[in-house]
Motif scaffolding. Structure first.
Motif, PDB file in Angstrom:
ATOM      1  N   UNK A 107       0.813  -1.318   0.025  1.00  0.00           N
ATOM      2  CA  UNK A 107       0.055  -0.096   0.060  1.00  0.00           C
ATOM      3  C   UNK A 107       0.955   1.237  -0.041  1.00  0.00           C
ATOM      4  N   UNK A 108       1.712   1.361   0.612  1.00  0.00           N
ATOM      5  CA  UNK A 108       2.724   2.528   0.743  1.00  0.00           C
ATOM      6  C   UNK A 108       3.564   2.537  -0.366  1.00  0.00           C
ATOM      7  N   UNK A 109       3.980   1.540  -1.135  1.00  0.00           N
ATOM      8  CA  UNK A 109       4.814   1.830  -2.232  1.00  0.00           C
ATOM      9  C   UNK A 109       3.695   2.236  -3.450  1.00  0.00           C
ATOM     10  N   UNK A 110       2.468   1.744  -3.626  1.00  0.00           N
ATOM     11  CA  UNK A 110       1.554   2.245  -4.395  1.00  0.00           C
ATOM     12  C   UNK A 110       1.094   3.666  -4.314  1.00  0.00           C
ATOM     13  N   UNK A 111       1.055   4.150  -2.901  1.00  0.00           N
ATOM     14  CA  UNK A 111       0.529   5.556  -2.633  1.00  0.00           C
ATOM     15  C   UNK A 111       1.846   6.149  -2.883  1.00  0.00           C
ATOM     16  N   UNK A 112       2.849   5.896  -2.542  1.00  0.00           N
ATOM     17  CA  UNK A 112       4.259   6.420  -2.705  1.00  0.00           C
ATOM     18  C   UNK A 112       4.295   7.287  -4.077  1.00  0.00           C
ATOM     19  N   UNK A 142       2.050   7.887  -6.233  1.00  0.00           N
ATOM     20  CA  UNK A 142       1.294   9.211  -6.496  1.00  0.00           C
ATOM     21  C   UNK A 142       1.634  10.315  -5.904  1.00  0.00           C
ATOM     22  N   UNK A 143       1.963  10.087  -4.482  1.00  0.00           N
ATOM     23  CA  UNK A 143       2.331  11.192  -3.650  1.00  0.00           C
ATOM     24  C   UNK A 143       3.401  12.108  -4.169  1.00  0.00           C
ATOM     25  N   UNK A 144       4.564  11.371  -4.959  1.00  0.00           N
ATOM     26  CA  UNK A 144       5.786  12.074  -5.303  1.00  0.00           C
ATOM     27  C   UNK A 144       5.660  12.371  -6.732  1.00  0.00           C
ATOM     28  N   UNK A 145       4.594  12.088  -7.577  1.00  0.00           N
ATOM     29  CA  UNK A 145       4.549  12.262  -8.800  1.00  0.00           C
ATOM     30  C   UNK A 145       4.441  13.809  -9.407  1.00  0.00           C
ATOM     31  N   UNK A 146       3.658  14.753  -8.513  1.00  0.00           N
ATOM     32  CA  UNK A 146       3.767  15.925  -8.835  1.00  0.00           C
ATOM     33  C   UNK A 146       5.182  16.731  -8.645  1.00  0.00           C
TER      34      UNK A 146
END
Length: 196
Positions: free
Chosen positions: A47-52, A54-58
């Motif tokens: 879960x952390x890897x998948x969300x990470x 998206x979090x750093x994309x911008x």
């Protein structure tokens, strides 16, 4: 349309710096999170890897949605990763700095609970890893170390190790000598080789 695809909306130097900065941040976060983060991923880790991502994309792309901007970011990521891997391949000190050192978690058939707590590992995870490496039980393990890449390396106690080819060869040689001795007794029952 072509203009939007190929027009970089953020200066190239900024895009490269953003990508390098985010890459360095992720490496540091994984280093701080410990060894288990790479090898023994559980549901929460995924879960952390998948969300990470998206979090750093911008932070990587900024206000740039162009194809060329994405290509610059992707090329920078691959180049930085390749450079880091080459550096780690030739510099042992860099390996210790970036990846850390192995941690002993099993000694003489006993789990080291302090090390397990420090690494946030459950005994059942270690037991499972030992079984995957042909150990029936933790009591069979002389030493078990969690490597910086998250892999558990175990060394079984000598009494628990499988026979090697050399062991089998020695047994075959001894068996052949015994068979030869018995054959010599059968052909000459009155002769004892020790009498000569």
């Amino acid at each position: 349309m072509w203009h939007d695809l190929l027009s970089v909306q953020v200066p190239i130097a900024e895009k490269v710096l953003r990508t390098v900065g985010v890459y360095a941040l992720i490496v540091i976060l994984f280093r701080l999170s410990g060894k288990r983060g790479l090898a023994n991923l559980n549901t929460f880790d995924f879960v952390v890897i998948f969300l990470l991502s998206n979090v750093v994309q911008n932070a990587v792309i900024g206000n740039d949605n162009s194809l060329l901007g994405g290509a610059i970011g992707a090329t920078t990521l691959v180049a930085v990763n390749a450079a880091l891997n080459r550096w780690l391949a030739v510099n042992e000190r860099a390996v210790r700095l970036v990846e850390g050192k192995p941690t002993t978690i099993i000694e003489d058939g006993r789990l080291l609970t302090g090390a397990l707590r420090h690494l946030a590992l459950r005994p059942t995870e270690v037991e499972h890893a030992v079984r995957l490496q042909n150990g029936d039980d933790i009591s069979m393990v002389a030493v078990g170390r969690l490597e910086p890449d998250g892999q558990l390396v175990i060394v079984l106690k000598p009494s628990e190790q499988n026979a090697t080819r050399a062991d089998v060869q020695r047994l075959e040689t001894r068996l052949e000598a015994i068979e030869n001795f018995l054959a010599s007794l059968a052909t000459d029952p009155g002769h004892h080789p020790t009498e000569s």
